[in-house]
Scaffold this active site. Sequence first.
Site, short mmCIF file in Angstrom:
data_model
loop_
_atom_site.label_atom_id
_atom_site.label_comp_id
_atom_site.label_asym_id
_atom_site.label_seq_id
_atom_site.Cartn_x
_atom_site.Cartn_y
_atom_site.Cartn_z
N CYS A 1 0.81 -1.23 0.00
CA CYS A 1 0.00 0.00 0.00
C CYS A 1 0.84 1.27 0.00
O CYS A 1 0.52 2.24 -0.70
CB CYS A 1 -1.00 0.00 1.15
SG CYS A 1 -0.31 -0.26 2.79
N ASP B 1 -7.44 5.61 -1.53
CA ASP B 1 -7.15 4.39 -0.79
C ASP B 1 -6.66 3.30 -1.74
O ASP B 1 -7.37 2.91 -2.66
CB ASP B 1 -8.43 3.93 -0.08
CG ASP B 1 -8.20 2.80 0.90
OD1 ASP B 1 -7.11 2.22 0.89
OD2 ASP B 1 -9.12 2.51 1.69
N HIS C 1 -6.20 0.18 -0.97
CA HIS C 1 -6.55 -1.14 -0.45
C HIS C 1 -7.73 -1.78 -1.20
O HIS C 1 -8.74 -2.17 -0.62
CB HIS C 1 -6.86 -1.05 1.04
CG HIS C 1 -5.71 -0.55 1.84
ND1 HIS C 1 -5.53 0.79 2.14
CD2 HIS C 1 -4.65 -1.19 2.38
CE1 HIS C 1 -4.43 0.94 2.86
NE2 HIS C 1 -3.87 -0.25 3.00
#
Length: 397
Positions: A77, A279, A281
């Site tokens: 990430c 994000d 993820h």
Amino acid sequence: MESVLSKCENQSTLLSEYLEEFPETDGSVWILGRQYHLKTDKSKLLLDISARLWFTYRRKFSPIGGTGPSSDTGWGCMLRCGQMMLAQALICRHLGRDWQWERHKKQPEEYHKILRCFIDRKDCCYSIHQMAQMGVGEGKSIGEWFGPNTVAQVLKKLALFDEWNSLAVYVSMDNTVVIEDIKKMCWCPPQSSSAARSSTFSHRSALSQNKNTAGFCSGWKPLLLIIPLRLGINHINPIYIDAFKECFKIPQSLGALGGKPNNAYYFIGFLGNELIYLDPHTTQIFVEMEENGTVDDQSFHCQQAPHRMKIMNLDPSIALGFFCKEEKDFDNWCSLVQKEILKQQSLRMFELVQNHPAHWPPFIPPAKPEVTTSGAELIESTDKLLELEEEFEILSV
């Protein structure tokens, strides 16, 4: 390693949270140096956010190092966030901050060339493969989570061989930005092709697509400035919040890398006391380049309202990013920082000084990467490095 990869692969490939819309308020939102009023500019705001390149976990790419992981789910990430910050710098470099992306709209060649730098294959200069393998020289095993400073150091090294974009990457040390050093690094004399060839990188196929004689500059090299910081011990110190928010208002802003422990986000702006972020993820399937060099880019743009989080929930370890295409942009940045960020603060986020501190080692602008093995020896021979990489791959099986 297998158990770790199995655990990563079993993580959800879907968004973990509902992406909440922006509230109906009279407030304003700042996104990478641009201000939007929610009641009147919401559509422009969402269009601006969706134009940012969005890099997420991917799966089914070629194994890193030939025998390593084929997905970065669970560990990549911060690398993806670093890619997003760098991609924003490249967009500003070639297309300008006001460039917008629209689905199914034909994009300039520069856009596709930028995107090709980040495709998940070993011959793309800022791919997950290149970043993970360069991280070995920073003490990070392939598949290990990076912090903000580590990913900044990796980008700094990889950028040395990116002749097309020709960036000068400065990563501040000890919370201090030195104007003299940056100008010394960005003002480069003409470089002969023979001198350029002497700095050949081991992953030379990754750089061939970016070779351009314009990369050998004889003037100001566009600056990517990264400032790793720690704004507290266990939690962010409230004294830094106003100054931190001001960073997103500066026209040169590239946002910030950070998040929560082992959970990285790319912060691009704020609304009140909430940070706005992209994000990484979400696990998506690997995307390959088309034969004509274009990329199916639908999955590289987040087309939903972005996540928000309260600033006080931020981990204190972050890295600020700024881009200065010309020297006048850097001079303007220095002026704004002195006026808006460092003004009358009893505890400053960082220092901006004119001259190189006398007690520091002399500043030498980077010209070659320190490509290292686990023994941290400097390798200058491309052939020797490739042999060592093959040995490393065998040992890592």
